[in-house]
Design a protein around this motif. Structure first.
Motif, short mmCIF file in Angstrom:
data_model
loop_
_atom_site.label_atom_id
_atom_site.label_comp_id
_atom_site.label_asym_id
_atom_site.label_seq_id
_atom_site.Cartn_x
_atom_site.Cartn_y
_atom_site.Cartn_z
N TYR A 319 23.36 22.85 0.73
CA TYR A 319 23.73 24.08 1.39
C TYR A 319 24.57 23.78 2.63
N GLU A 321 26.05 24.63 6.47
CA GLU A 321 25.38 25.11 7.68
C GLU A 321 25.40 26.62 7.75
N ASP A 323 25.01 28.67 5.37
CA ASP A 323 23.90 29.23 4.60
C ASP A 323 22.66 29.36 5.46
N TYR A 324 22.36 28.28 6.18
CA TYR A 324 21.17 28.28 7.04
C TYR A 324 21.34 29.26 8.20
N GLU A 325 22.53 29.34 8.75
CA GLU A 325 22.75 30.27 9.86
C GLU A 325 22.46 31.70 9.43
N GLN A 327 20.42 32.65 7.09
CA GLN A 327 18.97 32.86 6.93
C GLN A 327 18.27 32.88 8.28
N VAL A 350 13.70 29.22 4.25
CA VAL A 350 14.74 28.36 4.81
C VAL A 350 14.21 26.96 5.07
N ARG A 353 14.11 25.15 1.79
CA ARG A 353 15.46 24.78 1.38
C ARG A 353 15.92 23.52 2.11
N MET A 354 15.65 23.51 3.38
CA MET A 354 16.09 22.36 4.18
C MET A 354 15.41 21.07 3.70
N ASP A 357 16.98 19.92 0.55
CA ASP A 357 18.43 19.69 0.62
C ASP A 357 18.70 18.21 0.85
N ILE A 365 16.71 18.76 10.27
CA ILE A 365 15.76 19.89 10.18
C ILE A 365 15.13 20.14 11.55
N SER A 368 17.44 22.06 13.63
CA SER A 368 17.48 23.47 13.23
C SER A 368 16.30 24.23 13.80
#
Length: 532
Positions: A319, A321, A323-325, A327, A350, A353-354, A357, A365, A368
């Motif tokens: 994914y 960045e 994508d994570y932002e 979520q 999320v 997912r991380m 990933d 992680i 994040s």
């Protein structure tokens, strides 16, 4: 009382048995007697006896045939045979029908008493066992939902241990607990993600019972509660087939469930994890099911795809960045809307997912999670509390599970404080609005005027007041005015017209109409009833 039916074609023999029974047993009731097999069958059907004392040689249907037919409709009845014939074949057939004792005529009172005592004891024990089983069954019906929730918590939360899952499986009577996880999500797929999660979740919650029935009609499974718009299912699978067969079977079953579930709500997606032979590895299957669900609802899968097994994912998924932002922004949005469940479900999604990933290192992680915490602190500083300690804990941790627990704990505490703060603020606004109305009820007050007083837009204030106070603004103002009107009407010095003007009404007829609607009597009647 135990009900007894006596069957004998010789009236004297039957009366003799009845006499001996009545003389020796207070706890029995002779509910009837019959003189033929046919008569016995009919009376057994109507009277439901616990014990039948049966002769064998009778005109028409004999005793053995009658017992067979009675047994077919009442398997719990106990038979005692009394016969003048000591035939081996009769005795064998009687034993096969479960007869307690085969007595020869003329039966002696002592022997009949002994046999009846044994029979009554057998019935008592059987009824006690039935009662115990029913009580146990009832207790289990109450306990099982609690156990299932505990099982799901252990499966889905990082702090849930494999030992707990094993213990739950022991309680369910499935010690090995082999199986796999299905993650079911409701919502409309638009471009890159599932939308309308809240609306789908509300609908899914209403129809949860139906979904559960559909799933459990196909699978031996524990169906978790609906979390936002998602249902987690653990499927017990005892058939240790080839890996491919197990995968195919799970996808086929998901297809059958989907076929029925889409009649309730069409936008359903099912991610499936791998089968594991031990419950200790169930969490792997859970993570895989979420991973499959994430891919299924992502942009790489077509809108038509609704089922995906983790082993059918051909591409290595990474994914970006952004994508994570997206979520993480969704988590903030849920927090702003006071949706604790939405915050936690999205966070779990999320985070999972991380961790799956391949492009995300543990340090990435952690960064994040640091960003998530500081993002909350920037938006809601008071609710975030002393977030520096949380950051220190995150920086110092080396374990994925601990990182999850720290981050989730922070979110839970912060969202709870947000909710408490909002409620406090809401209460303050309602109190302020009420005080304003109580102060100025004697003149015309508009919604706009009160909204300005509490610094809210009129449109929002109208909805807000009803949601928080449980009553419309105008109804509350009327309540205040009517309470004051009643107080003034009880005093001699004020006429009804005076009270009308003093409580903010310009038209006495209209005031009287409202007063009667609220109190059930006119102002004149009220003054007569309660005036000084």
């Amino acid at each position: 009382m135990y009900k007894v039916l006596v069957v004998d074609d010789e009236p004297i023999a039957a009366e003799s048995v009845i006499y001996m029974l009545n003389r020796n047993f207070e706890e029995i009731e002779i509910v009837g007697s019959a003189r033929s097999g046919k008569d016995a069958i009919e009376k057994a059907y109507n009277l439901h006896p616990d014990i039948i004392i049966m002769d064998i040689n009778m005109p028409g249907i004999n005793g053995l045939e009658a017992m067979k037919q009675i047994k077919a409709s009442n398997s719990n009845v106990s038979f005692i045979v009394i016969s003048a014939f000591d035939y081996f074949d009769y005795a064998v057939e009687a034993v096969a029908l479960g007869v307690v004792e085969y007595l020869l005529k003329p039966v002696k009172e002592a022997k009949l008493k002994e046999t009846m005592t044994i029979t009554l004891e057998q019935i008592r024990v059987r009824k006690q066992n039935i009662q115990k089983n029913l009580e146990q069954q009832e207790r289990m019906e109450m306990i099982i939902p609690v156990l299932e929730n505990g099982f799901m918590n252990s499966l889905c939360l990082y702090n849930g241990g494999a030992e707990e899952l094993k213990n739950y499986c022991q309680l369910f009577g499935i010690p090995k607990g082999s199986g796999y996880v299905m993650a079911i999500e409701l919502g409309q797929k638009k471009s890159r993600k599932i939308e309308n999660k809240i609306g789908a979740g509300v609908y899914g919650d209403k129809m949860y019972g139906e979904y559960k029935k559909i799933i459990q009609s196909r699978l031996k499974a524990i169906v978790g509660p609906i979390m936002l718009n998602r249902i987690i299912v653990y499927v017990f699978e005892e058939n240790e087939a080839e890996e491919y067969e197990l995968k195919k079977h799970s996808v086929d079953e998901a297809g059958r469930i989907l076929e029925r579930a889409i009649r309730i709500y069409p936008d359903i997606y099912i991610g499936i994890g791998r089968y594991y032979s031990s419950i200790e590895e169930a969490r792997k299957s859970y993570q895989e099911s979420l991973f499959a669900l994430g891919v299924l609802t992502g942009e790489k899968e077509s809108k038509e795809a609704q089922i995906l097994h983790v082993d059918d994912i051909l591409d290595r998924v990474e994914y970006s960045e952004s994508d994570y932002e997206e979520q993480l922004d969704e988590i903030y949005l849920h927090a702003a809307e006071q949706e604790e469940e939405g915050v936690l479900v999205t966070f779990e999604e999320v985070f999972n997912r991380m961790t799956r990933d391949n492009s995300m290192s543990f340090e990435n992680i952690k960064n994040s999670m640091i960003g998530l915490v500081t993002g909350f602190a920037a938006r809601w500083k008071n609710a975030a509390g002393n977030y520096y300690d949380v950051l220190k804990e995150i920086i110092g941790t080396e374990q994925k599970e601990a990182l999850y627990a720290i981050s989730r704990g922070f979110l839970e505490r912060t969202v709870k404080r947000l909710a408490e703060g909002r409620q406090l603020k809401a209460n303050t606004i309602i109190e302020k609005a009420n005080r304003y109305m109580e102060q100025y009820f004697g003149r015309e007050i508009s919604l706009e005027e009160v909204a300005r007083e509490v610094n809210l837009s009129p449109y929002y204030f109208s909805r807000f007041y009803k949601e928080e106070a449980g009553i419309n603004f105008s109804d509350r103002l009327t309540e205040i005015r009517m309470d004051k009107a009643k107080e003034l009407l009880r005093k001699d010095e004020y006429s009804i017209k005076d009270v009308c003007y003093m409580t903010g009404y310009m038209e006495p007829n209209y005031f009287s109409k409202i007063f009667k609607k609220v109190t059930g009597v006119t102002p004149t009647e009220y003054k007569k009833l309660f005036g000084n």
